[in-house]
Scaffold this motif. Structure first.
Motif, PDB file in Angstrom:
ATOM      1  N   GLN A 190     -22.245  27.099  21.054  1.00 51.71           N
ATOM      2  CA  GLN A 190     -22.935  25.921  20.856  1.00 51.71           C
ATOM      3  C   GLN A 190     -22.145  24.590  21.776  1.00 51.71           C
ATOM      4  OE1 GLN A 190     -21.056  23.179  17.797  1.00 51.71           O
ATOM      5  NE2 GLN A 190     -22.997  22.189  17.522  1.00 51.71           N
ATOM      6  N   LEU A 228     -18.288  30.521  18.532  1.00 55.37           N
ATOM      7  CA  LEU A 228     -18.802  31.016  17.099  1.00 55.37           C
ATOM      8  C   LEU A 228     -18.631  32.095  16.152  1.00 55.37           C
ATOM      9  CD1 LEU A 228     -19.384  27.344  16.506  1.00 55.37           C
ATOM     10  CD2 LEU A 228     -17.186  27.719  15.696  1.00 55.37           C
ATOM     11  N   LEU A 229     -17.758  32.895  15.550  1.00 51.59           N
ATOM     12  CA  LEU A 229     -18.324  34.113  15.553  1.00 51.59           C
ATOM     13  C   LEU A 229     -18.880  34.021  14.356  1.00 51.59           C
ATOM     14  CD1 LEU A 229     -17.710  36.726  15.385  1.00 51.59           C
ATOM     15  CD2 LEU A 229     -14.672  36.329  14.290  1.00 51.59           C
ATOM     16  N   SER A 237     -20.016  32.913   5.740  1.00 48.47           N
ATOM     17  CA  SER A 237     -19.471  31.692   6.462  1.00 48.47           C
ATOM     18  C   SER A 237     -17.758  31.886   6.842  1.00 48.47           C
ATOM     19  CB  SER A 237     -19.003  30.774   5.239  1.00 48.47           C
ATOM     20  OG  SER A 237     -18.068  29.140   6.195  1.00 48.47           O
ATOM     21  N   ALA A 241     -15.567  29.295   7.696  1.00 44.93           N
ATOM     22  CA  ALA A 241     -14.476  28.547   7.149  1.00 44.93           C
ATOM     23  C   ALA A 241     -13.825  29.905   6.134  1.00 44.93           C
ATOM     24  CB  ALA A 241     -15.431  27.873   6.405  1.00 44.93           C
ATOM     25  N   ILE A 291     -12.640  33.474   7.947  1.00 44.36           N
ATOM     26  CA  ILE A 291     -11.111  33.552   9.160  1.00 44.36           C
ATOM     27  C   ILE A 291      -9.950  33.719   8.465  1.00 44.36           C
ATOM     28  CG2 ILE A 291     -10.571  31.944  10.736  1.00 44.36           C
ATOM     29  CD1 ILE A 291     -12.273  32.696  12.321  1.00 44.36           C
ATOM     30  N   ILE A 319      -7.107  39.507  11.865  1.00 41.85           N
ATOM     31  CA  ILE A 319      -7.333  38.539  13.087  1.00 41.85           C
ATOM     32  C   ILE A 319      -7.128  38.154  14.445  1.00 41.85           C
ATOM     33  CG2 ILE A 319      -5.988  36.803  13.252  1.00 41.85           C
ATOM     34  CD1 ILE A 319      -9.678  35.269  13.176  1.00 41.85           C
ATOM     35  N   VAL A 329     -14.204  38.753  20.269  1.00 41.56           N
ATOM     36  CA  VAL A 329     -14.072  37.282  20.420  1.00 41.56           C
ATOM     37  C   VAL A 329     -14.489  36.616  21.810  1.00 41.56           C
ATOM     38  CG1 VAL A 329     -15.158  35.125  20.178  1.00 41.56           C
ATOM     39  CG2 VAL A 329     -14.213  36.406  18.300  1.00 41.56           C
ATOM     40  N   ASN A 375     -12.021  29.555  20.071  1.00 44.56           N
ATOM     41  CA  ASN A 375     -10.764  29.482  19.123  1.00 44.56           C
ATOM     42  C   ASN A 375      -9.861  30.919  18.747  1.00 44.56           C
ATOM     43  OD1 ASN A 375     -11.832  26.686  17.703  1.00 44.56           O
ATOM     44  ND2 ASN A 375     -14.123  28.395  17.640  1.00 44.56           N
ATOM     45  N   GLN A 426      -2.458  34.851  16.124  1.00 40.37           N
ATOM     46  CA  GLN A 426      -3.559  35.223  17.395  1.00 40.37           C
ATOM     47  C   GLN A 426      -1.806  34.995  18.550  1.00 40.37           C
ATOM     48  OE1 GLN A 426      -7.276  34.324  17.526  1.00 40.37           O
ATOM     49  NE2 GLN A 426      -7.562  36.305  18.920  1.00 40.37           N
ATOM     50  N   ASP A 471      -9.805  19.666  16.336  1.00 37.63           N
ATOM     51  CA  ASP A 471      -9.041  19.140  14.652  1.00 37.63           C
ATOM     52  C   ASP A 471      -8.482  18.340  15.700  1.00 37.63           C
ATOM     53  OD1 ASP A 471     -11.295  21.181  14.170  1.00 37.63           O
ATOM     54  OD2 ASP A 471      -9.346  22.256  13.515  1.00 37.63           O
ATOM     55  N   ARG A 489     -17.700  11.922  11.761  1.00 37.58           N
ATOM     56  CA  ARG A 489     -18.775  11.575  10.529  1.00 37.58           C
ATOM     57  C   ARG A 489     -18.941  10.265  10.427  1.00 37.58           C
ATOM     58  NH1 ARG A 489     -17.497  15.802   6.720  1.00 37.58           N
ATOM     59  NH2 ARG A 489     -18.435  16.737   8.274  1.00 37.58           N
ATOM     60  N   GLY A 530     -18.426  17.604  16.445  1.00 37.62           N
ATOM     61  CA  GLY A 530     -19.492  16.757  14.702  1.00 37.62           C
ATOM     62  C   GLY A 530     -20.554  15.263  15.125  1.00 37.62           C
TER      63      GLY A 530
HETATM   64  P1  C2E Z   1     -13.994  24.671  14.461  1.00 42.87           P
HETATM   65  O1  C2E Z   1     -13.347  25.237  15.602  1.00 42.87           O
HETATM   66  O2  C2E Z   1     -13.585  22.713  14.084  1.00 42.87           O
HETATM   67  O3  C2E Z   1     -15.802  24.343  14.789  1.00 42.87           O
HETATM   68  C1  C2E Z   1     -16.810  23.687  14.289  1.00 42.87           C
HETATM   69  C2  C2E Z   1     -17.821  23.808  13.322  1.00 42.87           C
HETATM   70  O4  C2E Z   1     -18.527  23.165  12.976  1.00 42.87           O
HETATM   71  C3  C2E Z   1     -19.116  24.731  13.230  1.00 42.87           C
HETATM   72  O5  C2E Z   1     -18.243  25.575  11.552  1.00 42.87           O
HETATM   73  C4  C2E Z   1     -19.315  24.167  13.511  1.00 42.87           C
HETATM   74  O6  C2E Z   1     -20.846  25.207  13.311  1.00 42.87           O
HETATM   75  C5  C2E Z   1     -19.720  23.107  12.964  1.00 42.87           C
HETATM   76  N1  C2E Z   1     -20.471  22.430  13.721  1.00 42.87           N
HETATM   77  C6  C2E Z   1     -20.806  22.083  15.123  1.00 42.87           C
HETATM   78  N2  C2E Z   1     -21.292  20.469  15.265  1.00 42.87           N
HETATM   79  C7  C2E Z   1     -21.986  19.913  13.876  1.00 42.87           C
HETATM   80  C8  C2E Z   1     -22.311  19.072  13.136  1.00 42.87           C
HETATM   81  O7  C2E Z   1     -22.572  18.079  14.339  1.00 42.87           O
HETATM   82  N3  C2E Z   1     -22.546  18.919  11.536  1.00 42.87           N
HETATM   83  C9  C2E Z   1     -21.236  19.364  11.598  1.00 42.87           C
HETATM   84  N4  C2E Z   1     -21.419  19.383  10.129  1.00 42.87           N
HETATM   85  N5  C2E Z   1     -21.203  20.742  11.678  1.00 42.87           N
HETATM   86  C10 C2E Z   1     -20.882  20.957  13.139  1.00 42.87           C
HETATM   87  P2  C2E Z   1     -18.400  27.166  11.877  1.00 42.87           P
HETATM   88  O8  C2E Z   1     -19.135  27.853  12.865  1.00 42.87           O
HETATM   89  O9  C2E Z   1     -18.662  27.716  10.270  1.00 42.87           O
HETATM   90  O10 C2E Z   1     -16.747  27.236  11.817  1.00 42.87           O
HETATM   91  C11 C2E Z   1     -15.560  27.104  10.865  1.00 42.87           C
HETATM   92  C12 C2E Z   1     -14.836  27.008  11.251  1.00 42.87           C
HETATM   93  O11 C2E Z   1     -14.078  28.699  11.905  1.00 42.87           O
HETATM   94  C13 C2E Z   1     -14.455  26.478  12.701  1.00 42.87           C
HETATM   95  O12 C2E Z   1     -13.806  24.939  13.125  1.00 42.87           O
HETATM   96  C14 C2E Z   1     -12.892  27.576  12.693  1.00 42.87           C
HETATM   97  O13 C2E Z   1     -12.211  27.306  12.439  1.00 42.87           O
HETATM   98  C15 C2E Z   1     -13.466  28.559  12.401  1.00 42.87           C
HETATM   99  N6  C2E Z   1     -14.023  29.438  13.499  1.00 42.87           N
HETATM  100  C16 C2E Z   1     -14.606  29.970  14.027  1.00 42.87           C
HETATM  101  N7  C2E Z   1     -15.583  30.982  15.241  1.00 42.87           N
HETATM  102  C17 C2E Z   1     -13.880  31.812  14.994  1.00 42.87           C
HETATM  103  C18 C2E Z   1     -13.502  32.609  15.325  1.00 42.87           C
HETATM  104  O14 C2E Z   1     -14.315  33.016  16.721  1.00 42.87           O
HETATM  105  N8  C2E Z   1     -12.382  32.666  15.751  1.00 42.87           N
HETATM  106  C19 C2E Z   1     -11.238  31.956  14.801  1.00 42.87           C
HETATM  107  N9  C2E Z   1     -10.069  31.700  15.096  1.00 42.87           N
HETATM  108  N10 C2E Z   1     -11.543  30.796  14.143  1.00 42.87           N
HETATM  109  C20 C2E Z   1     -13.015  30.298  14.047  1.00 42.87           C
END
Ligand code: C2E
Ligand code: CA
Ligand code: CA
Ligand code: CA
Length: 278
Positions: free
Chosen positions: A44, A60-61, A72, A74, A77, A86, A93, A117, A122, A179, A206, A236
């Motif tokens: 992204q 993003l995985l 997902s 969410a 992970i 992980i 990743v 991330n 890790q 965050d 938001r 976001g």
């Molecule tokens: P995060 O790191 O806070 O990633 C941002 C999340 O917000 C991502 O969800 C992204 O797709 C979503 N997002 C981006 N822009 C917007 C927007 O405008 N509106 C809304 N509502 N959402 C938006 P995603 O991809 O589902 O990932 C969720 C969480 O999973 C991530 O939150 C992160 O904590 C975890 N994650 C994802 N990939 C990895 C990874 O490779 N390793 C680790 N450790 N965690 C990961």
């Protein structure tokens, strides 16, 4: 299932059984998923609010299971963290994101950072710095083009966390706090951590146009970050109104559906690979 138990012991309801079954299925699936090539990464864009240029992408995985479909992060992970998978998945990743970014640079795209991330589990693994360093060597990506996104949950022991961050920063990679504002940690660590940026959580973004208190928090976070010499990125961002607010408040960068959803690598290339006019 124990839900019919006549002794009044109905703690294990059908719902809980289903949740536990699903969790253990996913845990097993996660272990096999890597070998079976079920994981991919979407990227992204992160956009500078000064010139609207791409300054980075967040990796993003994505997990697409042959039977269960796409699951997902969410949901999976936290399970990967609990069960320890992980570590391997996170390494995948890191390596894939660095390889991809190096590939984009070799292709001629204007260089930008890739943000990865890093989960708490890790982060506390002993050899994280060695792992990161080896991946940079192997892929040939310059450290300045890698950013590690850490959350406040990594701070289990502040001294250890600072030491690890200093090792990582010494490699030349960028560090950011993800965050920001959602954890319970003290603000005082901000002056101790060798970080480059704060990411404002999407829950604040938001509501900046609808909740004056969230607006006040976002303004304050931006001002504080700047006073500490840190860069601020808002995640976001979905609307022009949110974007305008962030620009007025001098937020440095933004990421969100307003600009792009997380995209497969090929689509990033299609968007950003523009051939220089002759
Ligand atoms: P995060 O790191 O806070 O990633 C941002 C999340 O917000 C991502 O969800 C992204 O797709 C979503 N997002 C981006 N822009 C917007 C927007 O405008 N509106 C809304 N509502 N959402 C938006 P995603 O991809 O589902 O990932 C969720 C969480 O999973 C991530 O939150 C992160 O904590 C975890 N994650 C994802 N990939 C990895 C990874 O490779 N390793 C680790 N450790 N965690 C990961
Ligand atoms: Ca993140
Ligand atoms: Ca640095
Ligand atoms: Ca986040």
């Amino acid at each position: 299932a124990k839900e019919q138990g006549k002794n009044g012991f109905q703690f294990f309801t059908r719902d809980m059984n289903e949740t536990i079954d699903r969790k253990s299925k996913l845990a097993t699936g996660l272990r096999k998923g890597l070998e079976h090539g079920e994981f991919t990464i979407h990227y992204q864009p992160q956009i500078s609010l000064q010139n609207e240029q791409i300054i980075g992408v967040e990796a993003l995985l994505r997990w697409n299971h042959p039977e269960w479909g796409s699951i997902s992060p969410a949901e999976f992970i936290p399970i990967a963290e609990e069960t320890g998978s992980i570590t391997k998945i996170g390494e995948f990743v890191l390596e894939e994101a660095c390889r991809q970014n190096k590939y984009w640079q070799d292709l001629g795209l204007a260089p930008f950072r890739v943000a990865v991330n890093i989960s708490a589990r890790q982060f506390v693994q002993k050899d994280l710095t060695e792992v990161v360093s080896a991946i940079l060597d192997k892929t040939g990506l310059d450290a300045q083009y890698l950013e590690l996104e850490l959350t406040e949950t990594i701070i289990q022991n502040a001294d250890t966390a600072i030491a690890t961050m200093e090792e990582l920063a010494a490699l030349g990679v960028h560090l950011s706090i993800d965050d920001f504002g959602t954890g319970y940690s003290s603000l005082s660590y901000l002056k101790l951590f060798p970080i480059d940026s704060l990411k404002i959580d999407q829950h604040f973004t938001r509501n900046i146009k609808s909740d004056s208190k969230d607006a006040a928090l976002v303004k304050t976070i931006i001002r504080m970050a700047h006073d500490l010499g840190l860069n601020v990125i808002a995640e976001g961002v979905e609307t022009l109104e949110q974007l305008d607010f962030l620009k007025t408040e001098q937020c440095n960068q933004a990421q969100g559906y307003y600009f792009n959803r997380p995209l497969p690598a090929q689509e990033i290339e299609d968007i950003y690979y523009t051939i220089e006019p002759a």
